[in-house]
Design an enzyme around this catalytic site. Structure first.
Site: not given
Ligand SMILES: *Cc1c(COP(=O)(O)O)cnc(C)c1O
Length: 415
Positions: A154, A239, A268
């Protein structure tokens, strides 16, 4: 307030909640399926709905609220900046951005920061940087760059990012997709090695797959990714949007395996749950490929975001939250593991972050979350019968126990 004062009251009359939900559903696109709870106020690890019921927030904004709702240092930084300057655009400098980026780079042990807003934008930024690095530094022929990603990843919701998602619900209907990505199984270093070609510019992975259900790779996986990337002159992009910034008991989840990637993608919790703040953090050699005009954002690096992000970096610099996530995470792990065989099939934890697989014969993850909400705990299912628990790191130890008690009570009702 004591823990007892915070226990939720009887569910009571739902009329006002119903009105709010009916309104929202009549005027909004249905891109989410929220639990039937309408939050009106939030402090620390607890939220209050429009009927005055209190709930423990066991999702914490998908870890955007690692420091809890309304952390006094973060609110003070935001309030102070709100009346000074909120947006300058990057056409000019602002006095908040330099100090924030300096300290964020230092926290990450890197040289440079490229500030953006949302996580998906930072992932897009990392992809662009990796491709440009591939052409200009590695010498990959034009338009041939390839990035290897993991199944069940994700990374966000843009058209390019869903192009390499393996979640059909996230993809279907949104083609044509962006080429240039190869998907390999997560946690399988041999499959990754086999997928590398001379055109590979980066491996983009989550050190722990959050949305997939808090999937922790084998202990030797991240070190193997690091070794392979170094050997093949490929960028290792971590990420850490959800796994980073204290959640796992360390500043970055990569640290747990003693690994340093070439690039961190952060988001986040970087905005403290107050404003969207994301960033790519990397070395001078890699981020140095970006020149004026190549990339940008109207809001990225705005002084309000920088002030809040800087306050987040200051909280993390003490190490206090990482330590707390580690200690509370151990408590969470022990309590949840005791439920295995009592309606729980498996538990995976990393710091204060758990993926709990419930026996699918008992209920779905969604049903568990609905039942938890009635008991005053807000959690989110991921896939099938998996529930993710990730309360704010500021949660009290007694409240954490109470949260698991509610989980156990739901299971006891059906076993
Ligand atoms: C939430 C998330 C994203 C995307 O972040 P947004 O602020 O919702 O665009 C990307 N990578 C990971 C691992 C995430 O948990």
């Amino acid at each position: 307030m004591t823990t007892t004062d915070l226990r939720p009251v009887d569910p009571g009359n739902l009329s006002s909640t119903t009105e709010h939900i009916e309104l929202a559903e009549s005027v909004m696109a249905h891109n989410y399926h929220p639990l039937p709870v309408v939050i009106a106020e939030a402090h620390g690890a607890w939220v209050t709905d429009v009927e005055g019921r209190r709930y423990l927030d066991a999702l914490a904004g998908y870890s955007a609220l690692n420091f809890g709702h309304g952390h006094p240092d973060l609110v003070a930084a935001a309030a102070d900046q709100l009346v000074r300057a909120t947006l300058t655009s990057r056409a000019f400098h602002n006095d908040r951005l330099g100090p924030f980026c300096r300290d964020l780079a230092a926290l990450a042990g890197m040289d440079l920061v490229l500030p953006m807003n949302t996580g998906a934008e930072a992932v897009e930024t990392a992809i662009k940087v990796a491709r440009k690095w591939g052409y200009e530094v590695k010498g990959v022929p034009d338009d041939q760059a390839n990035i290897i990603v993991a199944a069940d990843n994700f990374h966000g919701r843009t058209t390019t990012i869903v192009s390499f998602s393996t979640d059909e619900v996230a993809r279907a209907g949104f083609g044509p997709f962006t080429p240039g990505f190869t998907v390999v199984p997560y946690g399988d270093a041999a499959a990754l090695r086999a997928a590398v070609t001379p055109h590979t510019v980066a491996v983009l992975i989550e050190p722990v797959q959050g949305e997939a259900g808090v999937i922790v790779p084998p202990a030797d996986y991240l070190p193997a990714v690091r070794e392979l990337c170094t050997e093949q002159n490929v960028l290792f992009i971590a990420d850490e949007i959800q796994s980073g910034l204290g959640r796992t008991g360390t500043t970055f989840a990569c640290e747990l395996e003693g690994v340093v990637p070439d690039m961190y993608i952060l988001g986040k919790a970087l905005g403290g749950g107050i404003v969207p703040v994301s960033a790519v953090v990397s070395s001078r050699e890699i981020l140095g490929v970006i020149q004026p005009g190549n990339h940008g954002s109207t809001f990225g690096g705005n002084p309000l975001a920088a002030a809040v992000g800087h306050a987040v970096v200051r909280l993390l610099a003490t190490g206090e939250y990482q330590e707390r996530a580690k200690v509370l995470g151990e408590q969470l792990r022990l309590r949840l593991e005791a439920l295995v065989g009592h309606g729980v099939i498996a538990v995976r934890t990393r710091g204060l972050w758990a993926g709990v697989d419930i026996d699918p014969a008992l209920m779905t993850g969604r049903e568990m979350c609905e039942r938890l909400a009635v008991r005053g705990v807000l959690a989110k299912d991921t896939h099938g019968s998996t529930v993710r628990l990730a309360p704010p790191i500021v949660i009290e130890a007694a409240d954490l126990d109470w949260m698991v008690d509610q989980f156990a009570a739901v299971l006891a009702d059906v076993t």
